[in-house]
Design a protein around this motif. Structure first.
Motif, PDB file in Angstrom:
ATOM      1  N   THR A  48       0.838  -1.195   0.000  1.00 14.29           N
ATOM      2  CA  THR A  48       0.000   0.000   0.000  1.00 14.29           C
ATOM      3  C   THR A  48       0.880   1.255   0.000  1.00 14.29           C
ATOM      4  O   THR A  48       1.908   1.308   0.673  1.00 14.29           O
ATOM      5  CB  THR A  48      -0.910   0.006   1.237  1.00 14.29           C
ATOM      6  N   ARG A  70      -3.332   4.424  -1.604  1.00 14.25           N
ATOM      7  CA  ARG A  70      -3.538   3.786  -2.898  1.00 14.25           C
ATOM      8  C   ARG A  70      -2.794   2.460  -2.951  1.00 14.25           C
ATOM      9  O   ARG A  70      -1.873   2.228  -2.161  1.00 14.25           O
ATOM     10  CB  ARG A  70      -3.049   4.702  -4.031  1.00 14.25           C
ATOM     11  N   ASP A  71      -3.184   1.618  -3.903  1.00 17.35           N
ATOM     12  CA  ASP A  71      -2.375   0.426  -4.113  1.00 17.35           C
ATOM     13  C   ASP A  71      -1.194   0.782  -5.002  1.00 17.35           C
ATOM     14  O   ASP A  71      -1.040   1.933  -5.417  1.00 17.35           O
ATOM     15  CB  ASP A  71      -3.210  -0.741  -4.673  1.00 17.35           C
ATOM     16  N   THR A  75      -4.386   2.962  -7.786  1.00 12.14           N
ATOM     17  CA  THR A  75      -5.831   2.905  -7.561  1.00 12.14           C
ATOM     18  C   THR A  75      -6.178   3.404  -6.163  1.00 12.14           C
ATOM     19  O   THR A  75      -5.587   2.973  -5.170  1.00 12.14           O
ATOM     20  CB  THR A  75      -6.344   1.462  -7.731  1.00 12.14           C
ATOM     21  N   TYR A  76      -7.137   4.297  -6.094  1.00 12.69           N
ATOM     22  CA  TYR A  76      -7.546   4.935  -4.839  1.00 12.69           C
ATOM     23  C   TYR A  76      -8.140   3.917  -3.874  1.00 12.69           C
ATOM     24  O   TYR A  76      -8.986   3.112  -4.239  1.00 12.69           O
ATOM     25  CB  TYR A  76      -8.566   6.020  -5.161  1.00 12.69           C
ATOM     26  N   ILE A  77      -7.697   3.977  -2.621  1.00 11.37           N
ATOM     27  CA  ILE A  77      -8.253   3.133  -1.562  1.00 11.37           C
ATOM     28  C   ILE A  77      -9.045   3.986  -0.580  1.00 11.37           C
ATOM     29  O   ILE A  77     -10.205   3.685  -0.274  1.00 11.37           O
ATOM     30  CB  ILE A  77      -7.143   2.367  -0.816  1.00 11.37           C
ATOM     31  N   CYS A 110      -2.703  -2.821   8.565  1.00 12.92           N
ATOM     32  CA  CYS A 110      -1.755  -2.768   7.453  1.00 12.92           C
ATOM     33  C   CYS A 110      -0.360  -3.109   7.974  1.00 12.92           C
ATOM     34  O   CYS A 110       0.160  -2.436   8.865  1.00 12.92           O
ATOM     35  CB  CYS A 110      -1.769  -1.381   6.830  1.00 12.92           C
ATOM     36  N   SER A 183     -13.992   7.708   1.727  1.00 11.66           N
ATOM     37  CA  SER A 183     -13.902   6.331   1.236  1.00 11.66           C
ATOM     38  C   SER A 183     -13.815   6.258  -0.283  1.00 11.66           C
ATOM     39  O   SER A 183     -13.356   5.252  -0.836  1.00 11.66           O
ATOM     40  CB  SER A 183     -15.100   5.511   1.730  1.00 11.66           C
ATOM     41  N   SER A 184     -14.254   7.307  -0.961  1.00 15.30           N
ATOM     42  CA  SER A 184     -14.142   7.376  -2.421  1.00 15.30           C
ATOM     43  C   SER A 184     -13.582   8.745  -2.791  1.00 15.30           C
ATOM     44  O   SER A 184     -13.765   9.723  -2.051  1.00 15.30           O
ATOM     45  CB  SER A 184     -15.505   7.156  -3.087  1.00 15.30           C
TER      46      SER A 184
END
Length: 205
Positions: A48, A70-71, A75-77, A110, A183-184
């Protein structure tokens, strides 16, 4: 052609060649530095990625912080933003941005994290031996404790590669909420997220 003339021609050729080489590899005095191309970077990490930033804006000055998880593909986490009511110090904002999200990463269980900040001062304070007389010694120690308890790594990012976190930090200044989780991605953040995913390069001098 006499030997003297031949030597003079050879000497001139050598002198001209040396000048050409110097001009090709050495910058002229006072010349502007070559531009650097910067992009969001995960350093080929497979874990991450967390980008963090602090901000001090406005009149009167408002301190805030923010960041994005993000990963490794971009990509957004999740994201976060927050407002600091009791400080106008950019260093405190940078350290708070880091501390708040490391705590969240721990709460999310994590185990491996690559964290990027554009504050070289904050990074050096975390990586160097602790200065027990520093005004933020407790906060710095708390960050150090989290870093050593997990497989968390801290890296420096130039501002051009940290634009999503910078957006979130400025968002925090527009609210009086101490901490907001997203969250988004917000609609205005989406173009920056997509730009990072695509590896778009930005010029820095």
């Amino acid at each position: 052609m006499s030997d003297l003339v031949k030597r003079r021609i050879l000497s001139n050729n050598i002198f001209n060649l040396a000048g050409s080489i110097t001009n090709a590899f050495c910058k002229a005095e006072g010349a502007a530095p070559s531009p650097r191309l910067i992009r969001w970077n995960n350093n080929n990490s497979r874990c991450t990625i967390l980008n963090v930033d602090g901000s001090c804006l406005g009149v009167p000055i408002c301190a805030s912080f923010g960041g994005v998880f993000r990963d490794n593909t971009g990509t957004y986490i999740a994201g976060y933003s927050g407002y600091i009511s009791h400080s106008q110090d950019i260093l405190f904002a940078e350290l708070t941005a880091l501390y708040q999200r490391l705590r969240l990463a721990v709460n999310l269980n994590c185990e491996e994290l690559a964290c990027y900040s554009d504050s070289l001062l904050a990074i050096n304070l975390i990586k160097d031996d602790l200065n027990h007389f520093h005004v933020y010694v407790v906060l710095i120690q708390n960050i150090k404790d989290i870093m050593v308890s997990r497989n968390f790594n801290l890296h420096h990012s130039l501002r051009e590669g940290n634009q999503c976190a910078n957006f979130m930090a400025k968002l925090g200044a527009s609210s009086d909420v101490e901490l907001t989780l997203h969250s988004s991605p917000l609609e205005d953040l989406l173009p920056l997220v997509r730009t990072d995913e695509l590896g778009v390069l930005f010029m820095r001098r």
